[in-house]
Design an enzyme around this catalytic site. Structure first.
Site, PDB file in Angstrom:
ATOM      1  N   LYS A  51     -67.395 -54.168  25.879  1.00  0.00           N
ATOM      2  CA  LYS A  51     -66.150 -54.907  25.689  1.00  0.00           C
ATOM      3  C   LYS A  51     -66.404 -56.382  25.988  1.00  0.00           C
ATOM      4  CE  LYS A  51     -61.331 -54.534  27.393  1.00  0.00           C
ATOM      5  NZ  LYS A  51     -60.453 -53.729  28.286  1.00  0.00           N
ATOM      6  N   SER A  74     -56.472 -51.714  26.059  1.00  0.00           N
ATOM      7  CA  SER A  74     -57.035 -52.899  25.455  1.00  0.00           C
ATOM      8  C   SER A  74     -58.483 -52.729  24.982  1.00  0.00           C
ATOM      9  CB  SER A  74     -56.965 -54.058  26.445  1.00  0.00           C
ATOM     10  OG  SER A  74     -57.721 -53.769  27.608  1.00  0.00           O
ATOM     11  N   SER A  85     -56.581 -48.918  29.975  1.00  0.00           N
ATOM     12  CA  SER A  85     -57.313 -49.469  28.820  1.00  0.00           C
ATOM     13  C   SER A  85     -58.615 -48.799  28.443  1.00  0.00           C
ATOM     14  CB  SER A  85     -57.573 -50.951  29.034  1.00  0.00           C
ATOM     15  OG  SER A  85     -56.402 -51.653  28.758  1.00  0.00           O
TER      16      SER A  85
HETATM   17  N1  GLN Z   1     -51.704 -51.640  28.655  1.00  0.00           N
HETATM   18  C1  GLN Z   1     -51.808 -52.106  30.007  1.00  0.00           C
HETATM   19  C2  GLN Z   1     -51.474 -53.577  30.056  1.00  0.00           C
HETATM   20  O1  GLN Z   1     -51.170 -54.112  29.066  1.00  0.00           O
HETATM   21  C3  GLN Z   1     -53.172 -51.839  30.559  1.00  0.00           C
HETATM   22  C4  GLN Z   1     -54.195 -52.809  30.127  1.00  0.00           C
HETATM   23  C5  GLN Z   1     -55.514 -52.558  30.761  1.00  0.00           C
HETATM   24  O2  GLN Z   1     -55.764 -51.496  31.321  1.00  0.00           O
HETATM   25  N2  GLN Z   1     -56.376 -53.569  30.712  1.00  0.00           N
HETATM   26  O3  GLN Z   1     -51.538 -54.199  31.079  1.00  0.00           O
END
Ligand code: GLN
Length: 496
Positions: free
Chosen positions: A81, A156, A180
């Site tokens: 990532k 994400s 994420s």
């Molecule tokens: N969807 C969650 C957020 O928007 C988690 C994102 C993540 O785990 N980086 O914060």
């Protein structure tokens, strides 16, 4: 024939390399070809490192030629990532702010995977600064779900899940602040582990919310996941929140036996907002586990309904502080302006996307004097209650089980106009980050042709029991062997 090998697991590829059925160079070339073929549509990659990857593969091949013994990840092509620092290679966080940022150092996970002999194919798309659940917040590209290109891959770490699901890498690293790794793994039909907070070093991971962020592996199988954890987990003095614990060999837990394992089913995770077909799919997974000898009973995590508000206060508060460093002075994007204050303002106005700005504002508000006690402090207290819910449940159960996400993948644009709807899709994942415990998502079936994930949650530093349960489930199911055909139809592995 390396073109067919790209769909194999790490352990299968290792055997091929050891027996000289394929070279690391052939394998790396096959993944690069695959990226050229499918990534113009899928857009999982932000950067592809062909020359560097082939040079790394050549090193492994010369070791093989000299008869050296290969360790389990040597010569295996993977991707990361784009929020983990890679020395000399752009690390953008999918943000205009870091569009040209080339880190002068490696994250600890980058170093550890390099030391393990893996081949870095490139850097993967994500929601900007890891904020989002669909990868639609990337400044650069729209990553598509290989099971159906009209659907999001989750987020994400959407690029990471797609790279693994579509055979554009043997495995990938993602990061998980509120789901994420697990949610995109579920949406794309792969295995994703969010380790215990403190188990994997965050050094060189560009911070979103420091008390919640963890790095973990996305893989095709549970065994592969344990192999990658072996390489990346363990104490790191460069991360002050890294825990000096006795790192086990995670593959030791891969035994096909869950007789007597006590599994709790938190009833709050099956409430409002859960797609009935997803619930049905998970019920059938639970029956499989009962047949395999698990002892299953319902339990309660009573503060679950407060997890989303607590998470979105704590995560945004930490984000507002972490993102204060992007001011155009030290590194990253800089806008031209008449004076220094104008430069700060314009840099941040132009460098960040709308979701990042929304969160900076929310977080700054929650931390401001007069509101701190009412919002931030209150959220921290709720966080403790949520952790206590888990502590109590783990007095009776070895692991807990739920759907990874309330729905299968959704369509592009379906939730992006309504931030609250997007935030609610995290209900089954954020409590785990608030409590700091580990959780894994494993493929558990399909709803209308889209994969769904089953989430197993464990006690802190007990990733081993999660691997054991996940492995046993995987041995009796075939979901992980099904592959998306990029023209839409489901194929068994090996039949492409
Ligand atoms: N969807 C969650 C957020 O928007 C988690 C994102 C993540 O785990 N980086 O914060």
């Amino acid at each position: 024939m390396a073109t067919r090998d790209i769909e194999k697991s790490i352990s299968e590829l290792h055997e091929l390399l050891v027996h000289k059925d394929v070279s690391s160079t052939e394998l790396t070339n096959a993944y690069i070809d695959r990226i050229h073929n499918v990534d113009p549509d899928l857009q999982a990659y932000l950067t592809v490192l062909e020359d560097q990857a082939l040079a790394q593969a050549a090193e492994v091949d010369s070791k093989i030629a000299q008869g050296e013994v290969l360790s389990s990840l040597e010569g295996i092509p993977m991707a990361m990532k784009d929020n983990m620092c890679t020395e000399g290679v752009r690390t953008s966080c999918a943000s205009k702010m870091l569009e040209n940022f080339i880190p002068p150092y490696n994250a600890t996970v980058t170093d550890r995977l390099r030391a393990a002999g893996t081949i870095l194919l490139g850097k993967l798309n994500m929601d900007e600064f890891a904020m989002g659940s669909s990868t639609e917040n990337s400044y650069f590209a729209k990553t598509r779900n290989p099971w159906d290109m009209e659907y999001v891959p989750g987020g994400s770490s959407g690029g990471a899940a797609v790279a693994v699901a579509a055979d554009e890498a043997a495995f990938a690293l993602g990061s998980d602040t509120g789901g994420s790794i697990r949610q995109p793994a579920a949406f794309c039909g792969v295995v994703g582990m969010k380790p215990t907070y403190g188990a994997v070093s965050r050094y060189g991971l560009i911070a979103y919310a420091s008390s919640l962020d963890q790095i973990g592996p996305l893989t095709k199988t549970v065994r592969d996941n344990a192999l990658v954890m072996n390489a990346i987990a363990g104490y790191d003095p460069r991360d002050s929140t890294s825990v000096p614990y006795e790192k086990p060999d995670y593959t030791k837990f891969l035994v096909n036996d869950i007789k007597g394992l006590k599994i709790g089913i938190p009833r709050e995770y099956y409430g409002e907002g859960i797609d009935p077909d997803v619930a049905k799919g998970i019920q059938s997974g639970i029956r499989t586990l009962i047949d395999l000898g698990a002892e299953v009973a319902e339990c309660s995590l009573p503060h679950t309904e407060y997890a989303i508000p607590a998470y979105y206060l704590i995560a945004t508060a930490e984000a507002s502080s972490n993102l204060a460093r992007y001011d155009g002075v030290r590194y990253g994007y800089r806008a031209e302006a008449a004076d220094v204050l104008g430069m700060f303002k314009t840099t941040r106005a132009e460098g960040f996307g709308p979701e990042v700005k929304r969160r900076i504002m929310l977080g700054t508000y929650a931390l401001s004097s007069g509101y701190y006690d009412a919002y931030y402090l209150k959220a921290q207290k709720v966080r403790t209650l949520i952790k206590q819910d888990f502590d109590q449940a783990f007095e009776k159960f070895d692991i807990l089980l739920s759907p990874t996400a309330p729905t299968p993948a959704f369509k592009f644009g379906e939730k992006s106009a309504n931030p609250l709807a997007m935030y609610l899709s995290d209900i089954t994942t954020v409590p785990i980050n608030l409590a700091g415990i580990p959780a894994i998502s494993i493929p558990a079936g399909f709803v209308k042709g889209l994969p769904i994930g089953m989430q197993l949650m464990g006690k802190a530093f007990d990733e081993g029991t999660l691997y054991r349960a996940a492995y046993t489930f995987e041995q009796t199911t075939n979901y992980h062997t099904l592959k998306p055909n990029l023209s839409g139809e489901v194929l068994a592995r090996g039949s492409r």
